[in-house]
Design a protein around this motif. Structure first.
Motif, PDB file in Angstrom:
ATOM      1  N   TYR A 300       0.752  -1.181  -0.084  1.00 45.72           N
ATOM      2  CA  TYR A 300      -0.063   0.106  -0.011  1.00 45.72           C
ATOM      3  C   TYR A 300       0.785   1.329  -0.093  1.00 45.72           C
ATOM      4  O   TYR A 300       0.366   2.262  -0.540  1.00 45.72           O
ATOM      5  N   MET A 301       2.034   1.194   0.730  1.00 48.23           N
ATOM      6  CA  MET A 301       2.743   2.470   0.994  1.00 48.23           C
ATOM      7  C   MET A 301       4.052   1.946   1.273  1.00 48.23           C
ATOM      8  O   MET A 301       4.620   0.924   1.410  1.00 48.23           O
ATOM      9  N   ASN A 318       0.938   4.761  11.915  1.00 52.94           N
ATOM     10  CA  ASN A 318       0.044   4.449  11.213  1.00 52.94           C
ATOM     11  C   ASN A 318       0.490   3.034  10.607  1.00 52.94           C
ATOM     12  O   ASN A 318       1.299   2.701   9.752  1.00 52.94           O
ATOM     13  N   SER A 330      -0.261  11.850   0.115  1.00 54.57           N
ATOM     14  CA  SER A 330      -0.978  10.622   1.056  1.00 54.57           C
ATOM     15  C   SER A 330      -2.107  10.551   0.751  1.00 54.57           C
ATOM     16  O   SER A 330      -2.839  11.439   0.153  1.00 54.57           O
ATOM     17  N   TRP A 335      -1.837   7.226   4.114  1.00 52.27           N
ATOM     18  CA  TRP A 335      -0.846   6.270   3.567  1.00 52.27           C
ATOM     19  C   TRP A 335      -0.246   6.690   2.588  1.00 52.27           C
ATOM     20  O   TRP A 335      -1.047   7.341   1.510  1.00 52.27           O
ATOM     21  N   GLN A 336       0.895   6.840   2.297  1.00 52.92           N
ATOM     22  CA  GLN A 336       1.823   7.693   1.391  1.00 52.92           C
ATOM     23  C   GLN A 336       1.755   6.676   0.081  1.00 52.92           C
ATOM     24  O   GLN A 336       2.065   5.476   0.070  1.00 52.92           O
ATOM     25  N   SER A 417      -7.930  -1.732   9.893  1.00 48.54           N
ATOM     26  CA  SER A 417      -7.263  -1.122  10.999  1.00 48.54           C
ATOM     27  C   SER A 417      -8.227  -0.848  12.012  1.00 48.54           C
ATOM     28  O   SER A 417      -8.013  -1.046  13.164  1.00 48.54           O
TER      29      SER A 417
END
Ligand code: BG6
Length: 464
Positions: A300-301, A318, A330, A335-336, A417
């Motif tokens: 994801y990042m 995170n 982000s 989330w980057q 999450s």
């Protein structure tokens, strides 16, 4: 021309606890997910009759799967990642006999996929285990749980060997370091030594499942599943670079054991330096030699690492303690977004293991707006997935052997999450909201037709 292999698996990925609902139906037992209504980082909340959590119904896939699978088939999926809820098969984990109603449900699910020529990719344990094993045995901290898991794995391999050829052991096995209850059924305040002992038991169980799969499903393939937490040094200071190597080894260690069959020296040193006296028997070492056929992972990042403690204090917490990368945008959830990082990660994993890779999760969690005419224009999701798939194709050009891509949450589901429904990943919208309201009706987003085209053209429609 750059292309995906003709044999490429295209599809989506889900998890039982995030889609099925029916949390106590047909004899299912309570799982760790059922007692964590606020998500994988949330507290344990003991269930009382009449209370409700979003995951109890989730998106009601348990009852609606034929329609959902028909929609996946319409997009052209040739693969769907699902997980089996261990508690549907062994409600308490240590039951004398498996629960036939639970076994029958997955028979029907796999038959439905077969009708549409969709290959199942099945995770044995995705962020859940029987709650009774936690209460009565202390979760994966207890060596006995290895045997309970092996019996569960053997039961489902035997039952579905004619229907399921692609298996995964534990979802994001490295997450136990950050969410011990979700990963290994240990309280959040457990010591690092306790968590690593439980992880060791789980790694042994994973290897025993690999061995069992090879015996029972000889033409099958079984992989591990890592959270691909690629880290960059925040600067080129040697201290930052070395710390980054160590941070990356924090998750690579799991892959090293599962793909190479033994504990790497750097990990043994870490245990020594920290005074962790883990119980690792000769039989355990022997068991670990059964290694996976392929490496699967979520992506994801990326994040950054610094040896500067002052900067570390400011790190965003995170999932992993990452320092933000000043060069990346982000998502709404912080989330980057880093498509090129996926190409880097694929190359790193290929160089390290020389085993086929499978991207079994990637996608953008975002808030979607339903327009007055019912349409949902999720161009942001299209652009995220397009850019990541372009980089996956580049990695294939680099020589990486990539088996497939299953996008996370092809249909909106309850996020892991924080157990939210407003964080949507799907090509298919589900009318259900964080407060539990909604009709559960499904509708296609703009990305539905986009992904359909990508699959139909085997990636040729992607915009580089
Ligand atoms: C992975 C998990 O961590 O990422 C999934 O395997 C999860 O279960 C996904 O849903 C996305 O995370 P979240 O918190 O946005 O649902």
């Amino acid at each position: 021309m750059k292309a995906f292999p003709q044999t490429f698996y295209w599809g989506g990925a889900t998890a039982a606890n995030q889609v099925e609902g029916a949390f106590l139906e047909d004899g299912k037992g309570l799982s760790t997910s059922d007692v964590q209504p606020h998500g994988v980082f949330g507290d344990v909340v003991e269930r009382v009759p009449g209370d409700t959590g979003l995951k109890d119904i989730a998106i009601d896939f348990y009852h609606r799967y034929p329609d959902d699978i028909a929609l996946f088939a319409e997009m052209g999926f040739n693969c769907l990642r699902v997980s089996i809820a261990w508690t549907r098969i062994f409600p308490n984990g240590d039951d004398a006999e498996p629960n036939e109603a639970g076994l029958a449900f997955y028979d029907k699910l796999f038959d439905e996929m077969a009708k549409h020529h969709i290959t199942p990719l099945v995770t044995l344990s995705h962020y859940e285990m029987p709650w009774a094993l936690v209460k009565n045995y202390g979760g994966w901290g207890n060596r006995k749980v290895i045997g309970f898991f092996e019996r569960y794995a053997r039961t489902v391999f035997e039952r579905y060997k004619g229907k399921v050829k692609l298996w995964l052991t534990f979802n994001e096995i490295n997450m136990s370091l950050h969410a011990p209850m979700t990963g290994v059924g240990l309280p959040g305040d457990s010591s690092k030594a306790e968590v690593y002992q439980a992880i060791h038991h789980q790694l042994v169980a994973s290897a025993l499942a690999v061995k069992a799969c090879h015996e029972i499903v000889p033409e099958g393939k079984i992989g591990n599943m890592l959270l691909g937490g690629l880290m960059y040094p925040l600067s080129c200071k040697p201290d930052d670079v070395f710390k980054t190597l160590q941070e990356n080894r924090g998750w690579q260690f799991f892959g090293d054991v599962q793909a190479r069959g033994a504990y790497p020296g750097y990990m043994l040193r870490y245990f020594r330096d920290n005074g962790f006296a883990l119980e690792i028997t000769d039989a355990d070492r022997e068991a670990l030699k059964s290694t996976v056929d392929f490496i699967s992972f979520s992506y994801y990042m990326t994040g950054c690492v610094t040896a500067d403690e002052a900067l570390n204090q400011k790190a965003r917490g995170n999932i992993l303690n990452m320092v933000p990368n000043p060069h990346l945008e982000s998502s709404e959830w912080g989330w980057q977004i880093d498509p090129l990082g996926l190409r880097t990660l694929l190359n790193v994993l290929w160089d390290r293991y020389q085993k086929p890779l499978f991207i079994v999760e990637n996608g953008l969690g975002a808030k979607d707006k339903v327009e007055a005419d019912g349409s949902i224009n999720d161009d942001y999701r299209i652009s995220y997935l397009n850019d990541h798939l372009v980089q996956a194709r580049e990695a294939i050009e680099d020589g990486v052997e990539l088996m497939g891509f299953t996008s996370w949450g092809p249909i909106d589901l309850v996020s892991a999450s924080k157990a939210e429904l407003s964080k949507r990943y799907g090509f298919i919208y589900v009318d259900r909201h964080d407060d539990g309201t909604g009709t559960l009706a499904r509708s296609k987003k703009k990305s539905f037709d986009w992904y359909k085209e990508v699959i139909a053209t085997n990636g040729a429609s992607l915009k580089a």
